[in-house]
Scaffold this active site. Structure first.
Site, PDB file in Angstrom:
ATOM      1  CD  GLU A 435      40.519  61.203  47.991  1.00 44.82           C
ATOM      2  OE1 GLU A 435      40.264  62.546  48.707  1.00 44.82           O
ATOM      3  OE2 GLU A 435      39.399  61.485  47.871  1.00 44.82           O
ATOM      4  CG  ASP A 508      45.694  55.885  51.237  1.00 46.86           C
ATOM      5  OD1 ASP A 508      46.626  56.457  52.150  1.00 46.86           O
ATOM      6  OD2 ASP A 508      45.148  55.505  50.736  1.00 46.86           O
ATOM      7  CG  ASP A 510      45.893  53.341  47.084  1.00 46.21           C
ATOM      8  OD1 ASP A 510      45.977  54.814  46.809  1.00 46.21           O
ATOM      9  OD2 ASP A 510      45.306  53.264  47.401  1.00 46.21           O
ATOM     10  CG  ASP A 512      41.801  55.181  44.411  1.00 43.38           C
ATOM     11  OD1 ASP A 512      41.296  54.800  43.424  1.00 43.38           O
ATOM     12  OD2 ASP A 512      41.297  53.956  45.629  1.00 43.38           O
TER      13      ASP A 512
END
Ligand code: TSJ
Length: 647
Positions: A435, A508, A510, A512
């Protein structure tokens, strides 16, 4: 599993009776033969094998309460208020029946007729296997007069069955500790895994109270499960948990019986586009379906088409509705019981008895037709949905053809942003789906271009939950994934066309990143499921920390690991460690990304299992659904759970 073992045994049997007296050493020597794995799955299986016996007692109508406790040190205790395992001496062995149950392999199955036999004959072959694989096991039986006790260690009696007191109670209690010599990976039980199974059993055995207690922590956790509505409650529970609106108020319930065989079914339609069929044989989940599921599908498709033609909802010139049309947005729980269940393979759970196809399809055709005649408004609502599905299917076919024609015209069929690898074919190749353009850039520079391809994703994600297949064909974010993989989608999916052996989602660590992982997993699960079933989908694990001291560098994937490296590099806290926390893939330079996350020699990756995908799908449905109530409720109740599942 019990059934599987039976089949194996049958083959080895062939006339000789010696096998019956084979000791439990065989089980300890080759545990994999008896419980398919000695990993966490096998460990939990021990509990199910014991509980199944109490369930059988409940099925026979002699028990209505089963308690399952996880005691400190991961000791399991299962008790019921049934009749108590018989303690009388068995003529063949000269031993009390209860001792035979725990010390002779497959006693439940092989001693039928004379002497000890389990009620339904459905389960009960697993107690000796559990005993063999336990460091120790204790059984206490109350028969309304006396209390009896026996202990075993690694399968062997430590003494004879003893009468230890008088009682007017009846019931059985089994306590055991899984043997860490056998279950080397772990002997720690997962509460949610046991809760899931116990809830399922409570649904399948209407009215039986199952209490699950976790007594390992400071605060005990207790769940009491009892569903008077049985499998109808199961369907309601699934819809409630997923926050799905139903198409008709009442769950439709059908049941039938033929000699020793019986079938019951609960179904309800919802406003999603997914079908969910949960099928069970003798209370065991048949993940691969089989003849009972086929019977259901046949019966349902026939009823819908016949009813629609009879009332001119389908005109003479219209084509028949397909199975997929009539199952869109359908949730079904199908539970069958039979005495001679045959499975198609030993490792997979797929029913083979052809009699079940006939029994279930007949039941569905006859009884659902009656239900529709008596409830025409419900029938109409369901058929409207199926007709819609048929139209969407037609639209998807056209969209697919347009997409095909378009790609045939374009000179380069592969997506422009794909950095392909030089090696061709799926063997040994991998594609990283990344992404964001900056992480994509690092990945392109850091990769080994021989066998690693990179596909950066961009654009707005499609909400797969609310989209049927026809929407996917036009989606700018997902179509590059589809073309890069080469397999096609849905019904026309073809695994042999897969262009890479491994599909690696790299995002990632996190919120998102977790979002994109959930989306992609749900997408693969819905439209390219064999990719997951065959183990092609992986999740890259980028490190969270870089710990360095001078030239020495370590990468840590968790906080405990970070702390360990700090201790290693700077013992006694002397000297200075530099600690960098990576907030995203983009912060790593190409060399670091290669070293930590992409180099097969160093990296760790998670292979996505069907269970992960099912969980992602469920989380996805709840998080993306348009009903706020269940979403908030879910987040509040499962805040920690969601973190655990942050895949
Ligand atoms: F087998 C076992 F150890 F795994 C086990 C069996 C574990 C637990 C927790 C419970 C049981 C169990 C067995 N509960 N209830 C029974 N019932 C019988 O074994 C039983 C009792 C009486 C009669 C009878 O015909 O009188 C028949 C059976 C099968």
């Amino acid at each position: 599993m019990a059934e599987q073992v039976n089949l194996q045994q049958e083959q080895e049997y062939d006339g000789t009776q010696i096998q019956v007296l084979e000791g439990l050493e065989a089980v300890r020597k080759r545990p994999g033969m008896y419980i398919s794995t000695t990993g966490p799955k096998g460990l939990h299986h021990l509990v199910y094998e014991i509980v199944d016996n109490s369930i059988d007692e409940a099925l026979a109508g002699h028990c209505d309460k089963i308690t399952v406790e996880i005691l400190p040190e991961n000791i399991i205790r299962v008790s019921d208020n049934g009749r108590g395992i018989p303690v009388g001496i068995q003529p063949q062995t000269g031993l009390p029946a209860v001792t035979v149950v725990f010390t002779v392999l497959h006693a439940g199955g092989k001693f039928g007729g004379s002497g000890y036999k389990f009620s339904g004959g459905l389960h009960g072959v697993g107690a000796s296997v559990v005993n063999a694989l336990s460091e120790w096991l204790e059984v206490e039986v109350c028969n309304g007069e006396h209390r009896y006790f026996q202990r075993y260690e690694r399968g062997d009696e430590t003494g004879p069955l003893k009468e230890i007191g008088d009682t007017n109670e009846t019931g059985t209690t089994v306590t055991f500790k899984a043997d860490a010599e056998i279950f080397q990976e772990t002997t720690t039980y997962d509460f949610d895994t046991l809760l899931h199974r116990m809830r399922e059993q409570a649904f399948l055995n209407a009215g039986t109270l199952i209490i699950l207690k976790d007594l390992r922590g400071v605060e005990p956790v207790v769940k009491e499960l009892r569903y008077e509505g049985g499998i109808c409650s199961f369907v309601e529970y699934i819809h409630q948990r997923k926050g799905l609106e139903t198409l008709h108020d009442e769950v439709i319930y059908l049941s039938t019986q033929d000699g020793d065989s019986s079938a019951e079914l609960a179904l309800q339609y919802n406003d999603s586009y997914n079908e969910l069929i949960l099928s069970f044989v003798n209370n065991v989940h048949t993940t691969d379906g089989g003849t009972h599921e086929e019977g259901f599908k046949l019966g349902l498709t026939r009823v819908m088409n016949d009813y629609a033609r009879k009332y001119n909802i389908l005109k003479d010139s219209d084509k028949n509705l397909t199975g997929e049309d009539v199952r869109e947005g359908l949730t079904v729980v199908l539970s069958v019981k039979l005495t001679d269940a045959q499975f198609e393979s030993q490792t997979k759970v797929k029913l083979g008895n052809t009699s079940m196809r006939t029994l279930v399809s007949g039941m569905v055709y006859e009884k659902l037709m009656v239900y529709f005649e008596e409830n025409p408004a419900v029938a109409r609502a369901i058929l409207d949905k199926s007709l819609n599905a048929a139209r969407a299917r037609e639209a998807a076919r056209k969209a697919r053809e347009v997409a095909r024609r378009k790609s045939a015209l374009e000179s380069a069929q592969l997506p422009g942003k794909l950095a392909d690898c030089s090696q061709k074919g799926a063997e040994g190749t991998e594609i990283y789906i990344v992404e964001g353009d900056s992480a994509g850039g690092s990945a392109k520079l850091g990769r080994d271009r021989k066998f690693q391809a990179i596909l950066p994703l961009w654009g707005k994600m499609l909400n797969v939950e609310k989209a049927r297949l026809d929407k996917v064909y036009g989606n700018e974010k997902l179509m590059p994934v589809v073309t890069a993989l080469g397999t096609g989608l849905g019904e026309e999916f073809d695994l042999t066309k897969l262009r890479y052996g491994k599909i690696i989602i790299m995002a990632d660590a996190d919120v998102d990143g977790s979002h994109i992982r959930t989306l992609l997993l749900t997408f693969f699960f819905r439209f390219m499921r064999p990719l997951i079933e065959e183990g092609h989908v992986c999740i890259a694990q980028p490190p969270l920390f870089k710990i360095s001291r001078g030239k020495q560098v370590r990468y840590a994937f968790s906080e405990p690991e970070r702390d360990q490296y700090i201790r290693e590099l700077c013992p006694d806290g002397n000297g200075k460690c530099e600690i960098q926390r990576y907030k995203g893939l983009g912060e790593m330079d190409p060399e670091q990304l290669w070293e930590t996350t992409m180099n097969p020699a160093n990296r760790t990756m998670l292979r996505v299992s069907m269970e992960d995908a099912v969980k992602a799908d469920e989380i996805f449905t709840i998080l993306m659904g348009d009903k706020v109530g269940p979403r908030r409720e879910f987040i509040e109740q499962n805040a920690q759970y969601v973190q655990n599942l942050d895949i």
